[in-house]
Design an enzyme around this catalytic site. Structure first.
Site, mmCIF file in Angstrom:
data_model
loop_
_atom_site.group_PDB
_atom_site.id
_atom_site.type_symbol
_atom_site.label_atom_id
_atom_site.label_comp_id
_atom_site.label_asym_id
_atom_site.label_seq_id
_atom_site.Cartn_x
_atom_site.Cartn_y
_atom_site.Cartn_z
ATOM 1 C CE LYS A 168 83.389 67.977 -94.110
ATOM 2 N NZ LYS A 168 82.612 68.449 -92.951
ATOM 3 C CG ASP A 193 77.162 67.194 -91.862
ATOM 4 O OD1 ASP A 193 77.929 66.434 -92.487
ATOM 5 O OD2 ASP A 193 77.524 68.283 -91.372
ATOM 6 C CD GLN A 210 83.417 71.536 -90.952
ATOM 7 O OE1 GLN A 210 83.019 71.086 -92.031
ATOM 8 N NE2 GLN A 210 83.963 70.749 -90.033
HETATM 9 C C1 BQF Z 1 92.306 61.423 -93.630
HETATM 10 C C2 BQF Z 1 86.304 66.265 -88.085
HETATM 11 C C3 BQF Z 1 86.876 66.344 -85.746
HETATM 12 C C4 BQF Z 1 86.105 67.495 -85.580
HETATM 13 C C5 BQF Z 1 85.412 68.029 -86.642
HETATM 14 C C6 BQF Z 1 90.435 62.770 -94.604
HETATM 15 C C7 BQF Z 1 89.049 64.181 -93.214
HETATM 16 C C8 BQF Z 1 89.864 63.849 -92.143
HETATM 17 C C9 BQF Z 1 90.902 62.961 -92.280
HETATM 18 C C10 BQF Z 1 87.883 65.105 -93.063
HETATM 19 C C11 BQF Z 1 86.388 65.686 -89.426
HETATM 20 C C12 BQF Z 1 87.223 64.479 -89.696
HETATM 21 C C13 BQF Z 1 85.719 66.310 -90.479
HETATM 22 C C14 BQF Z 1 91.206 62.417 -93.507
HETATM 23 C C15 BQF Z 1 85.825 65.820 -91.901
HETATM 24 C C16 BQF Z 1 86.981 63.875 -91.062
HETATM 25 O O1 BQF Z 1 92.899 61.322 -94.712
HETATM 26 O O2 BQF Z 1 92.560 60.701 -92.673
HETATM 27 C C17 BQF Z 1 89.356 63.643 -94.470
HETATM 28 O O3 BQF Z 1 87.789 66.021 -93.830
HETATM 29 N N1 BQF Z 1 86.926 64.923 -92.063
HETATM 30 C C18 BQF Z 1 84.937 67.462 -90.184
HETATM 31 O O4 BQF Z 1 84.309 68.037 -91.075
HETATM 32 O O5 BQF Z 1 84.850 67.952 -88.946
HETATM 33 C C19 BQF Z 1 85.524 67.422 -87.899
HETATM 34 C C20 BQF Z 1 86.989 65.743 -86.990
#
Ligand code: BQF
Length: 295
Positions: free
Chosen positions: A54, A121, A98
């Site tokens: 992010k 968010d 987060q």
């Molecule tokens: C990709 C998330 C589960 C629990 C908490 C790119 C992200 C993920 C995958 C990413 C996720 C999942 C995020 C890919 C944010 C998505 O290339 O496939 C980016 O950064 N995500 C989160 O903040 O908390 C989570 C999944």
């Protein structure tokens, strides 16, 4: 049929370019850069990876960001007092806590502490409520990103049967609400979750199948209809000694068998995940411009 790939990574790149251009226009007309405050509690390795993704995206589109790391022993009160300081800081446009948070902290009460005008968010009850009644709001980033995929690839949802597997506050519930309500969406929507009996009875009838269950390989080819559009939101780490990290990422769908029957499918990684991050950039710009909640 053999599915075509919905290239989320590419669509996310285009969206980030658009945000980047809009940020430039915004600052060139005398405004300061948008600013995102990230709060990261504890040392969940996944969370650190997501926060880096992010903040890297922020840098790329010209959004200022700062990450405050708090120990996982932080009290509920200390965390909320910190959030209130950022609520009151005019130089902070967006606040992101987060998730997941440590066990001893109730995430919903923390989210409710964030000023809904800075809730990029889109998890605050004010934003969820306004989304549910079709009013301007910050939409949760993952559902909003999935609609960007539909839009880019001209996938129609109106009148289709959309089946949502997973009912979390972050993905499944808001996605189902938008699918059934959003202008031009208006799908007939089924929500399945871990208590759903005979999941296949529902998934087999889906024209559009969205899976956010957190269960690797949950959906197999036998469970879907020929020609289905599949959106795989799952991001699961599974052990893999071929990979240098010792694990690889996999979705909630068994890709090989499902992609033989689907018309379209998102890969993992490189599908929905990158759009989640891109939509966060978009929401942060909207917060800076006060586009949703004018003062
Ligand atoms: C990709 C998330 C589960 C629990 C908490 C790119 C992200 C993920 C995958 C990413 C996720 C999942 C995020 C890919 C944010 C998505 O290339 O496939 C980016 O950064 N995500 C989160 O903040 O908390 C989570 C999944």
């Amino acid at each position: 049929m053999s599915a075509s790939i919905l290239d989320g990574k590419m669509v996310a790149g285009l969206l980030r370019e658009n945000v980047s251009r809009d940020v430039k226009r915004w600052t060139e007309t005398g405004n300061r850069k948008p600013r995102l405050q990230v709060i990261l509690v504890g040392d969940n390795p996944g969370s650190h990876t997501y926060v880096s993704a992010k903040t890297k995206a922020c840098l790329e589109v010209g959004i200022d960001s700062d990450t405050l790391i708090l120990p996982d022993t932080v009290s509920d009160k200390e965390l909320k007092d910190t959030i209130r300081q950022f609520n009151n800081d005019d130089a902070t446009d967006g606040i992101l806590v987060q998730l997941p948070l440590p066990q001893h902290i109730d995430p919903m009460s923390v989210i409710e502490t964030i000023d809904h005008r800075k809730d990029v968010d889109g998890f605050h009850p004010m934003n969820i409520g306004r989304m549910t009644t079709g009013q301007p709001c910050f939409r949760p980033c993952t559902p909003a990103g999935i609609f960007e995929i539909f839009n880019y690839y001209s996938i129609q949802t109106k009148g289709k049967h959309a089946v949502m597997v997973g009912a979390s506050n972050i993905v499944g519930s808001p996605m189902a609400i938008l699918l059934s309500r959003e202008n031009d969406s208006k799908a007939t929507t089924t929500i399945c979750h871990k208590y759903t009996r005979d999941l296949t009875r529902h998934t087999i009838d889906a024209d559009i199948l969205i899976v956010a269950a957190g269960s690797p390989g949950l959906i197999t080819g036998q469970m879907v209809k020929e020609g289905v559009v599949v959106i795989d939101v799952g991001i699961n780490r599974v052990a893999d000694n071929q990979s240098e990290k010792g694990y690889r990422l996999t979705g909630d769908c068994e890709f090989d068998s499902v992609s033989k029957k689907a018309s379209w499918i998102t890969p993992v990684p490189g599908g929905v995940g990158p759009l989640t991050v891109a939509m966060l950039m978009k929401n942060t710009l909207l917060a800076a411009k006060k586009s949703i909640y004018p003062v």
